[in-house]
Design an enzyme around this catalytic site. Structure first.
Site, PDB file in Angstrom:
ATOM      1  N   ASP A  13       0.776  -1.198   0.057  1.00 25.25           N
ATOM      2  CA  ASP A  13       0.036  -0.125   0.079  1.00 25.25           C
ATOM      3  C   ASP A  13       0.847   1.124   0.042  1.00 25.25           C
ATOM      4  OD1 ASP A  13      -2.213  -1.717   0.300  1.00 25.25           O
ATOM      5  OD2 ASP A  13      -1.796  -1.633   2.355  1.00 25.25           O
ATOM      6  N   GLU A  14       1.951   1.075  -0.677  1.00 25.95           N
ATOM      7  CA  GLU A  14       2.785   2.497  -0.657  1.00 25.95           C
ATOM      8  C   GLU A  14       2.370   3.387  -1.689  1.00 25.95           C
ATOM      9  OE1 GLU A  14       4.087  -0.859  -1.035  1.00 25.95           O
ATOM     10  OE2 GLU A  14       5.295  -1.033   0.483  1.00 25.95           O
ATOM     11  N   LYS A  16       1.951   2.083  -5.233  1.00 25.09           N
ATOM     12  CA  LYS A  16       2.575   1.469  -6.451  1.00 25.09           C
ATOM     13  C   LYS A  16       1.689   1.877  -7.585  1.00 25.09           C
ATOM     14  CE  LYS A  16       2.604  -2.575  -4.525  1.00 25.09           C
ATOM     15  NZ  LYS A  16       2.619  -2.515  -3.076  1.00 25.09           N
ATOM     16  N   GLY A  17       0.395   1.998  -7.459  1.00 28.60           N
ATOM     17  CA  GLY A  17      -0.544   2.270  -8.765  1.00 28.60           C
ATOM     18  C   GLY A  17      -0.076   3.516  -9.277  1.00 28.60           C
ATOM     19  N   GLY A  40      -4.032  -4.476  -3.968  1.00 32.16           N
ATOM     20  CA  GLY A  40      -5.145  -3.260  -4.482  1.00 32.16           C
ATOM     21  C   GLY A  40      -4.485  -1.974  -4.758  1.00 32.16           C
ATOM     22  N   HIS A  41      -4.668  -1.601  -5.909  1.00 36.82           N
ATOM     23  CA  HIS A  41      -3.941  -0.330  -6.727  1.00 36.82           C
ATOM     24  C   HIS A  41      -4.944   0.529  -6.938  1.00 36.82           C
ATOM     25  CE1 HIS A  41      -0.350  -2.417  -7.315  1.00 36.82           C
ATOM     26  NE2 HIS A  41      -0.555  -2.884  -8.278  1.00 36.82           N
ATOM     27  N   GLN A 223       1.758  -6.347  -2.840  1.00 41.06           N
ATOM     28  CA  GLN A 223       2.064  -6.358  -1.555  1.00 41.06           C
ATOM     29  C   GLN A 223       3.390  -5.615  -1.379  1.00 41.06           C
ATOM     30  OE1 GLN A 223       1.049  -9.812  -2.729  1.00 41.06           O
ATOM     31  NE2 GLN A 223      -0.935  -8.543  -2.589  1.00 41.06           N
ATOM     32  N   LYS A 330       3.488  10.003  -1.070  1.00 36.44           N
ATOM     33  CA  LYS A 330       2.447  10.779  -0.120  1.00 36.44           C
ATOM     34  C   LYS A 330       3.187  11.432   0.860  1.00 36.44           C
ATOM     35  CE  LYS A 330      -1.558   8.033   0.655  1.00 36.44           C
ATOM     36  NZ  LYS A 330      -2.258   6.885   1.233  1.00 36.44           N
ATOM     37  N   ASP A 332       2.886  14.706   1.004  1.00 40.89           N
ATOM     38  CA  ASP A 332       1.763  15.791   1.438  1.00 40.89           C
ATOM     39  C   ASP A 332       1.310  15.435   2.667  1.00 40.89           C
ATOM     40  OD1 ASP A 332       0.887  13.684  -0.794  1.00 40.89           O
ATOM     41  OD2 ASP A 332      -0.792  14.527  -0.459  1.00 40.89           O
ATOM     42  N   GLY A 412       5.942  11.773  -4.697  1.00 42.02           N
ATOM     43  CA  GLY A 412       4.761  11.875  -4.795  1.00 42.02           C
ATOM     44  C   GLY A 412       3.940  13.089  -3.853  1.00 42.02           C
ATOM     45  N   VAL A 413       3.343  14.121  -4.322  1.00 42.10           N
ATOM     46  CA  VAL A 413       2.973  15.014  -3.463  1.00 42.10           C
ATOM     47  C   VAL A 413       1.374  15.367  -3.593  1.00 42.10           C
ATOM     48  CG1 VAL A 413       5.193  16.507  -3.734  1.00 42.10           C
ATOM     49  CG2 VAL A 413       3.523  16.770  -5.487  1.00 42.10           C
ATOM     50  N   GLY A 414       0.952  14.152  -4.182  1.00 43.51           N
ATOM     51  CA  GLY A 414      -0.571  14.267  -4.240  1.00 43.51           C
ATOM     52  C   GLY A 414      -1.073  13.081  -4.983  1.00 43.51           C
TER      53      GLY A 414
END
Ligand code: IMP
Length: 427
Positions: A13-14, A16-17, A40-41, A223, A330, A332, A412-414
């Site tokens: 859940d980092e 990746k999508g 789950g992406h 994962q 993430k 942000d 990633g900032v958003g």
């Protein structure tokens, strides 16, 4: 530089999508190599949000061929419903390729996953209940059903019989459940054959040819590193190898063909399910991270456990995956904290430990040693370059990079597709 692996550096859940999708425009193939619909992406395209569980996120990029490799376990009902859901929203899914050697998740795997978790009681793993562990157990036990078996009724029946022989004993005698009829399973599986046949291919051949021709192939891990059955926090892990080596076994592409291994690293830490988590926050800060970060599982809807960034884990991910780059996501979410603690080492039985201990007992006793970094309050979602970030956000990223052992090449900032700062190109 044609073949890249992109994988989770923590407990999944980092984000990746977003990373795969960002690269999707410039890659020819996006390949899943392990796991199943436990993943789950979430991918945001314009004002549309897509939640993918089994399909590679490259399915959303026109021009890209999505591939489900031999190392994946495929629940055909889920696959077909995910495909039709995307088709209804106008996404072209016709290019999908599925390895004939991938194993199937059947209804008895899902049943066994749920009953065995119930049976474990307090010691349960907290699985997603999607039949992942039992399907991989059958694969290793050599009683699995593969995608190619759907196209030979006689073989399929023999294999389902072999698988159910012992399982029905277990279901009835151990779990007090009704036995599952072979006919019912065979009939259900045969019902998928026609719908899937057009997608099935010799994906090992396709991918190796593509790499030889200089096409760009992206291997997408599900994962994360700490959920790896060999290198994770066993037994609180998934039943496959999300780490970089899994990309080779799970697709039939050799390690010499892989040029880059990118670890996706959240600017803080989350985990779903049971198991040790040294930097977990059970206070207001944990709740704040969960709320601001939207930390609820895409697949199960469960709240994720949240905690501060753990550099020991990041260093470990660099080591066991041979990471060449990090994609920090993430950032942000951390806007607004006056000071941000970062775990730099553990204290275990009074000793400072810099590396992840191999001993489960030691890891369960690990308490984080924190260094506190100054936070920032400015909105960073519009930042396009590293220099656009407030000084303290820059310092936070630089500190993480120094501690984690590989360059941070994107931030990633958003959640949006364009809310990313690219520092080094991945290609
Ligand atoms: P399983 O993969 O369903 O067998 O679950 C084993 C463990 O992996 C549980 O702790 C799950 O919560 C965790 N897990 C499985 N898939 C994911 C994922 O995509 N993200 C985060 N945790 C996952």
């Amino acid at each position: 530089m044609p073949a890249l692996v992109l994988l989770g550096a923590q407990w999944g859940d980092e984000g990746k999508g977003k990373a795969t999708d960002l690269l999707g425009g410039s890659v020819d193939y996006v390949v899943r190599y392990q796991g199943g619909n436990n993943a789950g992406h979430t991918v945001v395209v314009g004002d549309q949000k897509y939640a993918l569980h089994l399909l590679p996120s490259g399915i959303l990029s026109p021009g890209c061929t999505p591939v489900i490799g031999n190392g994946v376990v495929v629940d055909p009902a889920v696959l077909l419903s995910e495909l039709s859901g995307l088709a209804e929203r106008g996404v072209d899914t016709s290019k999908l390729l599925i390895s004939g050697n991938a194993h199937l998740i059947t209804p008895y795997h899902t049943t066994l996953d749920k009953v065995s978790e119930r049976f474990l009681g307090k010691r349960k793993i907290g699985t997603t209940g999607r039949g992942i562990g039992p399907a991989y157990a059958d694969k290793i036990n050599r009683v699995g059903i593969r995608v190619q078996d759907l196209f030979d009724e006689s073989i399929l029946r023999q294999k389902v019989e072999a698988a159910l022989d012992s399982k029905n004993q277990v279901l009835a005698k151990l779990y007090n459940r009704r036995a599952i009829a072979v006919d019912q399973v065979v009939e259900e599986l045969l019902g998928y054959a026609d719908q899937l046949s057009g997608y099935v291919a010799d994906t090992t051949l396709v991918l190796n040819d593509a790499i030889d021709q200089g096409q760009v192939v992206l291997f997408e891990g599900g994962q994360g590193t700490l959920l790896d059955v060999d290198h994770g926090t066993y037994p609180f892990v998934t039943s496959s190898n999300p780490t970089a080596g899994g990309a080779c076994t799970g697709t039939g592409v050799g390690p010499t063909k892989i040029s880059r291994v990118i670890g996706i690293l959240k600017a803080y830490t989350t985990r779903v399910g049971a198991g040790p988590f040294p930097t977990e926050l059970l206070d207001e800060d944990g709740e704040k991270l969960r709320t601001i970060g939207g930390e609820r599982g895409v697949t199960t809807g469960r709240d994720r456990r949240c905690g501060w960034f753990d550099a020991v884990i990041a260093r470990y991910a660099t080591r066991v995956n041979g990471l060449t780059d990090f994609f920090l996501t993430k950032l942000d979410v951390l806007t607004g904290w006056e000071r941000i603690p970062v775990c730099v080492a553990y204290e275990i039985d009074g000793k400072r430990v810099e590396e992840l201990p191999y001993s489960q007992t030691d890891f369960h006793h690990a308490t984080p040693i924190y260094e506190t970094l100054p936070g920032w309050s400015e909105d960073i979602t519009q930042a396009k370059t590293f220099d656009d970030l407030p000084k303290n956000a820059q310092k936070y990223v630089q500190a993480l990079e120094e501690m984690s052992g590989a360059p941070i090449s994107a931030i990633g900032v958003g959640p949006g597709r364009d809310e990313t700062i690219q520092i080094n190109s991945f290609l």
